[in-house]
Enzyme design. Sequence first.
Site, PDB file in Angstrom:
ATOM      1  N   CYS A  81      23.954 -24.022  -2.895  1.00  0.00           N
ATOM      2  CA  CYS A  81      22.719 -24.727  -3.257  1.00  0.00           C
ATOM      3  C   CYS A  81      21.915 -23.944  -4.307  1.00  0.00           C
ATOM      4  CB  CYS A  81      21.928 -25.049  -2.002  1.00  0.00           C
ATOM      5  SG  CYS A  81      20.893 -26.496  -2.216  1.00  0.00           S
TER       6      CYS A  81
ATOM      7  N   HIS B 248      25.008 -26.964   2.322  1.00  0.00           N
ATOM      8  CA  HIS B 248      24.861 -25.773   3.169  1.00  0.00           C
ATOM      9  C   HIS B 248      25.935 -25.748   4.258  1.00  0.00           C
ATOM     10  CE1 HIS B 248      20.882 -24.279   1.796  1.00  0.00           C
ATOM     11  NE2 HIS B 248      20.769 -25.530   1.387  1.00  0.00           N
TER      12      HIS B 248
ATOM     13  N   GLU C 270      26.851 -23.370   5.990  1.00  0.00           N
ATOM     14  CA  GLU C 270      26.442 -22.456   7.073  1.00  0.00           C
ATOM     15  C   GLU C 270      25.578 -23.164   8.117  1.00  0.00           C
ATOM     16  OE1 GLU C 270      25.045 -22.707   4.167  1.00  0.00           O
ATOM     17  OE2 GLU C 270      22.910 -22.193   4.255  1.00  0.00           O
TER      18      GLU C 270
HETATM   19  N1  GLN Z   1      15.852 -27.293  -4.526  1.00  0.00           N
HETATM   20  C1  GLN Z   1      16.179 -25.890  -4.542  1.00  0.00           C
HETATM   21  C2  GLN Z   1      16.165 -25.331  -5.966  1.00  0.00           C
HETATM   22  O1  GLN Z   1      16.142 -26.081  -6.913  1.00  0.00           O
HETATM   23  C3  GLN Z   1      17.523 -25.616  -3.891  1.00  0.00           C
HETATM   24  C4  GLN Z   1      17.496 -26.054  -2.440  1.00  0.00           C
HETATM   25  C5  GLN Z   1      18.425 -25.350  -1.528  1.00  0.00           C
HETATM   26  O2  GLN Z   1      18.921 -24.238  -1.812  1.00  0.00           O
HETATM   27  N2  GLN Z   1      18.614 -25.940  -0.372  1.00  0.00           N
HETATM   28  O3  GLN Z   1      16.158 -24.162  -6.114  1.00  0.00           O
END
Ligand code: GLN
Length: 224
Positions: A87, A178, A180
Amino acid sequence: MDESAEAKNDHIGILNLQGGIVEHQDHMMRLGVACVPVRRKQDLVGLAGLIIPGGESTCLGRLIRNAGLDREICEAYEEGLQLWGTCAGAILLAQHVNNDAPHLGLIDITISRNAFGSQLASFHEEIRIPELAAESIPLTFIRAPKITKVGSDVTALGRIDDCIIAAETENILVTVFHPELTSSLAFHRHFAHKCGLTTDCDGKSSLIDPHWSPYSWTRQYQQR
Ligand code: GLN
């Protein structure tokens, strides 16, 4: 972790500055793979791989730079360190971030932040990736980015509709969700294998851990 283990590059690090940390450690523990927190450049010594967790990429990028870890991570990568960004971690590794500056810029992907909508639009999905697991893999998306384009040296591992949600090169894995936060150990095993490590689940076709619960990570605090 004793010094001889560190010298053998037989463990994985998890960047411990901001975002989900113990959840990744808990998953690696279930695979029998040592996973240590990384905050300083000396923590990178002896790692086979480094996970850059989800969180908030602007904040995480700033913390990495302030800790002087941006150059160190890039150098360790040049020397063979495997990297996995989940992410926000995927955003940090991307070479192209739509409407934003890149951070570490190590993998030729184009990524759009918050592209599935706001935090309230977070969702759960399952996909099949036969190379990783026999059963469907559960995925949790939290204010996730979308990978809109990948370079010729990047392989798309999974897609939802028109967007790529997981991709890899020989030395970098990126996932916009995610793993995890689910019962599946499939992506953690895949990363351990990219790092050249064996796991307690090698040879298993099901990577769903029936003993996992959303609160499993708290056992690390209970043990202290
Ligand atoms: N929206 C976050 C970003 O742009 C990422 C979100 C996440 O890691 N769950 O950094």
